[in-house]
Scaffold this motif. Structure first.
Motif, PDB file in Angstrom:
ATOM      1  N   VAL A  13      68.378  54.062  32.719  1.00  0.00           N
ATOM      2  CA  VAL A  13      68.525  55.471  33.070  1.00  0.00           C
ATOM      3  C   VAL A  13      67.960  55.679  34.468  1.00  0.00           C
ATOM      4  O   VAL A  13      67.233  54.825  35.000  1.00  0.00           O
ATOM      5  CB  VAL A  13      67.849  56.395  32.036  1.00  0.00           C
ATOM      6  N   THR A  48      65.773  62.244  32.748  1.00  0.00           N
ATOM      7  CA  THR A  48      66.527  61.189  33.424  1.00  0.00           C
ATOM      8  C   THR A  48      68.012  61.405  33.139  1.00  0.00           C
ATOM      9  O   THR A  48      68.391  62.261  32.338  1.00  0.00           O
ATOM     10  CB  THR A  48      66.111  59.793  32.926  1.00  0.00           C
ATOM     11  N   SER A  49      68.850  60.609  33.774  1.00  0.00           N
ATOM     12  CA  SER A  49      70.292  60.657  33.554  1.00  0.00           C
ATOM     13  C   SER A  49      70.800  59.248  33.301  1.00  0.00           C
ATOM     14  O   SER A  49      70.185  58.271  33.729  1.00  0.00           O
ATOM     15  CB  SER A  49      70.999  61.251  34.774  1.00  0.00           C
ATOM     16  N   LEU A  50      71.939  59.153  32.631  1.00  0.00           N
ATOM     17  CA  LEU A  50      72.503  57.839  32.330  1.00  0.00           C
ATOM     18  C   LEU A  50      73.230  57.221  33.515  1.00  0.00           C
ATOM     19  O   LEU A  50      73.647  56.066  33.435  1.00  0.00           O
ATOM     20  CB  LEU A  50      73.450  57.903  31.122  1.00  0.00           C
ATOM     21  N   GLN A  77      65.106  53.522  38.604  1.00  0.00           N
ATOM     22  CA  GLN A  77      65.876  53.032  37.469  1.00  0.00           C
ATOM     23  C   GLN A  77      64.867  52.624  36.400  1.00  0.00           C
ATOM     24  O   GLN A  77      63.972  51.819  36.655  1.00  0.00           O
ATOM     25  CB  GLN A  77      66.748  51.842  37.846  1.00  0.00           C
ATOM     26  N   ILE A 125      69.041  61.794  23.929  1.00  0.00           N
ATOM     27  CA  ILE A 125      70.145  61.941  24.881  1.00  0.00           C
ATOM     28  C   ILE A 125      70.809  63.288  24.624  1.00  0.00           C
ATOM     29  O   ILE A 125      71.192  63.597  23.492  1.00  0.00           O
ATOM     30  CB  ILE A 125      71.166  60.793  24.734  1.00  0.00           C
ATOM     31  N   ASN A 136      72.129  63.158  29.867  1.00  0.00           N
ATOM     32  CA  ASN A 136      70.733  63.033  30.273  1.00  0.00           C
ATOM     33  C   ASN A 136      69.946  62.427  29.125  1.00  0.00           C
ATOM     34  O   ASN A 136      70.268  62.668  27.961  1.00  0.00           O
ATOM     35  CB  ASN A 136      70.131  64.394  30.616  1.00  0.00           C
ATOM     36  N   LEU A 137      68.933  61.671  29.458  1.00  0.00           N
ATOM     37  CA  LEU A 137      67.995  61.182  28.457  1.00  0.00           C
ATOM     38  C   LEU A 137      66.653  61.795  28.799  1.00  0.00           C
ATOM     39  O   LEU A 137      66.179  61.674  29.931  1.00  0.00           O
ATOM     40  CB  LEU A 137      67.884  59.655  28.472  1.00  0.00           C
TER      41      LEU A 137
END
Length: 172
Positions: A13, A48-50, A77, A125, A136-137
């Protein structure tokens, strides 16, 4: 929506962090202080985002592209240690109010919904409100402790075409 990466054995992520806050990225201090879409103030959470593009958009929607062009940021990351199948996924149809997935004022009920999931699962998520085909996570810092680590980080450089343009006549 973009399919989730279930075939992967590991999940990465992304997060865009102001350089001056890089040393404390894992504390969830921002969400702790002011809350977020899926967490009330008082819950330390890392958003965070995937994918990296969505991570950039998630910051730009709040700060603007000019800040990303002038204030140093780092692109992080993170590696999620849990297998993707062990992470709670909230699909659009799982959200009680579809307006929670649209930009706008946050509902305390929305934050309570996310808060309960974060407390129960640690890693959740959610569909992105900024990019409706993205994910997003959100990591609860306490419940998710030991389940993620920094895999890489780099200085972020905004494509200057995204910075504000001067107004006035266009050059020929």
């Amino acid at each position: 929506m973009t399919p989730l990466p279930w075939a992967l054995s590991a999940l990465a992520v992304w997060r865009l962090e102001r350089e001056k806050h890089f040393a404390t990225w894992r504390t969830g201090e921002g969400a702790l202080r002011v809350g977020g879409r899926w967490s009330p103030a008082g819950r330390p959470a890392i958003y965070t985002s995937l994918d990296p593009a969505t991570a950039i958009l998630e910051v730009a929607v709040h700060k603007g592209f000019d800040i990303l062009d002038t204030d140093p940021h780092r692109l992080l990351q993170l590696e999620i240690k849990d297998p993707p199948s062990a992470i709670k996924v909230v699909r659009p149809e799982d959200v009680p109010n579809p307006n929670w997935l649209r930009p706008g004022t946050l509902s305390p009920n929305q934050q309570a919904f996310g808060d309960a999931l974060l407390q129960a699962y640690g890693l959740v998520i959610f569909p992105s409100a900024v990019s409706t085909h993205s994910w997003n996570l959100v990591i609860d810092v306490v419940a998710g402790a030991g389940r993620f680590e920094l895999a890489s980080e780099e200085r972020f450089a905004l494509d200057t075409r995204l910075a504000a343009r001067p107004t006035g006549p266009k050059a020929a």
